[in-house]
Enzyme design. Sequence first.
Site, PDB file in Angstrom:
ATOM      1  N   TYR A  66      -2.053  -0.914  10.392  1.00  0.00           N
ATOM      2  CA  TYR A  66      -2.138  -1.111   8.937  1.00  0.00           C
ATOM      3  C   TYR A  66      -0.841  -0.664   8.263  1.00  0.00           C
ATOM      4  O   TYR A  66      -0.265  -1.392   7.438  1.00  0.00           O
ATOM      5  CB  TYR A  66      -3.332  -0.323   8.389  1.00  0.00           C
ATOM      6  CG  TYR A  66      -3.549  -0.511   6.911  1.00  0.00           C
ATOM      7  CD1 TYR A  66      -4.090  -1.698   6.424  1.00  0.00           C
ATOM      8  CD2 TYR A  66      -3.215   0.487   5.998  1.00  0.00           C
ATOM      9  CE1 TYR A  66      -4.291  -1.885   5.061  1.00  0.00           C
ATOM     10  CE2 TYR A  66      -3.409   0.310   4.639  1.00  0.00           C
ATOM     11  CZ  TYR A  66      -3.947  -0.878   4.177  1.00  0.00           C
ATOM     12  OH  TYR A  66      -4.141  -1.067   2.827  1.00  0.00           O
ATOM     13  N   SER A 117       0.862  -1.185   0.000  1.00  0.00           N
ATOM     14  CA  SER A 117       0.000   0.000   0.000  1.00  0.00           C
ATOM     15  C   SER A 117       0.893   1.228   0.000  1.00  0.00           C
ATOM     16  O   SER A 117       2.042   1.167   0.469  1.00  0.00           O
ATOM     17  CB  SER A 117      -0.866   0.004   1.267  1.00  0.00           C
ATOM     18  OG  SER A 117      -1.478   1.265   1.447  1.00  0.00           O
TER      19      SER A 117
END
Length: 247
Positions: free
Chosen positions: A153, A140
């Site tokens: 995350y 990401s």
Amino acid sequence: MVNQIVIVTGAGNGIGKSIAIAYAAEGAKVAVVDKDRTAGEKTVQTIYQQGGDARFFQIDVRSPQEIINCVEEVQTLFGHINILINNAGVSAFHNVYDLTVAEWDDVINTNLRGAFVFSREVAKVMRHNKIGGSIINIASTRAFMSEPNSEAYAASKGGISALTHALALSLSEDGIRVNAISPGWIETGDYDALRSVDHRQHPANRVGKPDDVARACIFLTDPRNDFITGENIIIDGGMTRKMIYEH
Ligand code: ADP
């Protein structure tokens, strides 16, 4: 991609679903892995409707034993595994002051440990069968930049980014390439906010589509591109290259 055996984790929804469909359209046989049976079976159904070949495997990537069993089943059913796409994940956001160790572990065990165990097990099959292979980890842009309250995350995605280059070195002797893709905002549902607000973060002036990521997977795992390993391709319409300045 004809006769290639591909495992896609988290292929029941979103980016993973598009990746699974894209490989099937290229003639690959796809192992659709997800903890969500309804969603996973729907992906398989879509692939069959389009003339492709796929099988669903219901597992939770937080369970190392379920991963080990799944890789064994895929190998038994298809005879080999050429490509692994580690895509299953959760995007959890918690206020850092309230983030519990249990919540932290859940995100890390899904996004990072799951990818590690899957890679280890698939690499064993690839090494044993002696025809190499390719692994892609879906990271990401949060591996490089942050928004508030994204600690678990962001750490999982930073971890998967580093796992990618570590594995690329360790597995190169066995002809296994390992790359990552770091998507920006990708529209995987009917999110008005994504279309109406988040597109402004991308110099490309749109949010990404799951197929933007799927096409990059096909490119990276194409055996003709076998000089690319340990790379992390950012697909974010230029977001991480954007300088914020005010006059
Ligand atoms: P994205 O927008 O990044 O594509 P989604 O939430 O749409 O994310 O898709 C992620 C997929 O990963 C879902 O189908 C979900 O069921 C799957 N998934 C999440 N956690 C696990 C897990 N622990 N084991 C297996 N699959 C998982």
